[in-house]
Write an enzyme that holds these catalytic residues in place. Structure first.
Site, PDB file in Angstrom:
ATOM      1  N   TYR A 153     -42.860   9.135 -20.714  1.00  0.00           N
ATOM      2  CA  TYR A 153     -44.293   9.173 -21.030  1.00  0.00           C
ATOM      3  C   TYR A 153     -44.518   9.191 -22.541  1.00  0.00           C
ATOM      4  O   TYR A 153     -45.563   8.797 -23.039  1.00  0.00           O
ATOM      5  CB  TYR A 153     -44.949  10.382 -20.352  1.00  0.00           C
ATOM      6  CG  TYR A 153     -46.451  10.270 -20.245  1.00  0.00           C
ATOM      7  CD1 TYR A 153     -47.041   9.185 -19.606  1.00  0.00           C
ATOM      8  CD2 TYR A 153     -47.286  11.251 -20.774  1.00  0.00           C
ATOM      9  CE1 TYR A 153     -48.415   9.074 -19.499  1.00  0.00           C
ATOM     10  CE2 TYR A 153     -48.662  11.153 -20.674  1.00  0.00           C
ATOM     11  CZ  TYR A 153     -49.226  10.064 -20.033  1.00  0.00           C
ATOM     12  OH  TYR A 153     -50.585   9.958 -19.935  1.00  0.00           O
ATOM     13  N   LYS A 160     -52.541  12.883 -24.811  1.00  0.00           N
ATOM     14  CA  LYS A 160     -53.336  13.428 -23.705  1.00  0.00           C
ATOM     15  C   LYS A 160     -53.563  14.930 -23.883  1.00  0.00           C
ATOM     16  O   LYS A 160     -54.606  15.454 -23.459  1.00  0.00           O
ATOM     17  CB  LYS A 160     -52.648  13.146 -22.366  1.00  0.00           C
ATOM     18  CG  LYS A 160     -52.669  11.686 -21.945  1.00  0.00           C
ATOM     19  CD  LYS A 160     -54.062  11.178 -21.643  1.00  0.00           C
ATOM     20  CE  LYS A 160     -54.010   9.792 -21.010  1.00  0.00           C
ATOM     21  NZ  LYS A 160     -55.354   9.258 -20.703  1.00  0.00           N
TER      22      LYS A 160
END
Length: 252
Positions: A153, A160
Site C-alpha cells: 500500500y 490516508k
C-alpha cells in the site's frame, strides 16, 4: 431518506467504482445529483453512468485545476443554490512512488499524492460550506492501510492517515454549522484504483479468509452506508472513520 437533498459525487470511473455504488444509493433514496468526470477521455465512461442516476449536473473536474473547481461550484450555485452532501472518492499517487518504499518516495510524488488524495477534500469542503445553509455531510473514502501497515500500500498509507486526521479536524470546525464530516473505510474490493496496487488479489483473498463474515464488501453496501451518513438519520454522528469490511479490521 434523501428526498429533496442535493449531492455532489466526485470519483466515478466506471460501474465498479465505489463512487458509483454510492451514487446509485443516493439516487434510489431520493437525492438529486451532480456528477463529475476527470477529463474528456473519462467522460465517455462516466457520462452514461451519471445519466443512469439522473444527474442534473454532469461536469468535468480535475481537482488540481482551481478554475475548473470554481466553475463547478458556480454551476451548482446557479442551478441549485444549495448543497446538502458531497462524496469525495478520489486518490492518486505516481506509480513509481506508489510501488516503491515509503522511505524512497520522491518529494514531488508525496506532494502530488497528498494534494489529490487529501488536500482536495479540504478545498472541496471550503467551497461546499457556504452552500450548506441547512447543514450537510462531507464524505470521503479511506482504507485500513492508514492505521496499520498493509503490504504494497506504500505511500498511500501515510496519505490516508492524513485524510482521516483532516476529517476529524474538519468535523470539529464545521460542527457548529451542522455540517458533519466522515471517512468511510471499506475493505479491499476490486476497483480501478485498487488495481494499481501490487498483489491486490492476494489482499482480497486474505480479507475474504480472515474477516468474520468471510466475504468482501460490495459497492452497493458501501452505498447504503454513504446514503445513511448523508441523511438526517445520522445527525448525531461526525468525525468518525467508519469501517465497512465484514469485520476484517478487528482481526489481529
Amino acid at each position: 431518506m434523501l428526498a429533496g437533498k442535493k449531492g455532489l459525487v466526485i470519483g466515478i470511473a466506471n460501474d465498479k467504482s465505489i463512487a458509483y455504488g454510492c451514487a446509485q444509493a443516493f439516487r434510489r433514496d431520493g437525492a438529486e445529483l451532480a456528477v463529475t468526470y476527470l477529463n474528456q477521455k473519462a467522460e465517455k465512461y462516466v457520462r452514461p453512468l451519471a445519466e443512469n442516476v439522473d444527474a442534473s449536473i454532469i461536469a468535468p473536474l480535475d481537482v488540481c485545476d482551481e478554475a475548473q473547481t470554481d466553475a463547478l461550484f458556480a454551476d451548482i450555485t446557479q442551478k441549485w443554490g444549495k448543497l446538502d452532501f458531497v462524496l469525495h472518492c478520489i486518490a492518486y499517487a505516481p506509480a513509481d512512488d506508489l510501488h516503491g518504499r515509503v522511505v524512497d518516495c520522491s518529494r514531488d510524488g508525496f506532494l502530488t499524492a497528498m494534494d489529490i488524495s487529501c488536500h482536495s477534500f479540504q478545498r472541496i469542503a471550503q467551497r461546499a460550506e457556504p452552500l450548506m445553509t441547512d447543514g450537510g455531510a462531507l464524505l470521503t473514502v479511506s482504507y485500513m492501510g492508514s492505521e496499520r501497515v498493509v503490504d504494497h500500500y506504500g505511500i498511500m498509507g501515510p496519505v490516508k492517515a492524513a485524510l482521516e486526521a483532516a476529517t476529524r479536524y474538519m468535523a470539529a470546525e464545521l460542527g457548529p454549522q451542522n455540517i458533519r464530516v466522515h471517512a468511510i473505510s471499506p475493505g479491499p474490493l476490486l476497483t480501478r484504483a485498487a488495481s494499481g496496487i501490487a498483489e491486490f488479489d492476494n489482499l482480497m483473498a486474505q480479507a475474504r479468509t480472515r474477516s468474520p463474515e468471510h466475504r468482501l464488501v460490495t459497492i452497493d453496501e458501501i452505498g447504503d452506508l454513504a446514503s445513511f451518513l448523508a441523511s438526517d438519520r445520522s445527525r448525531a454522528i461526525t468525525g468518525d472513520v467508519i469501517h465497512i469490511d465484514g469485520g476484517y479490521h478487528i482481526m489481529g
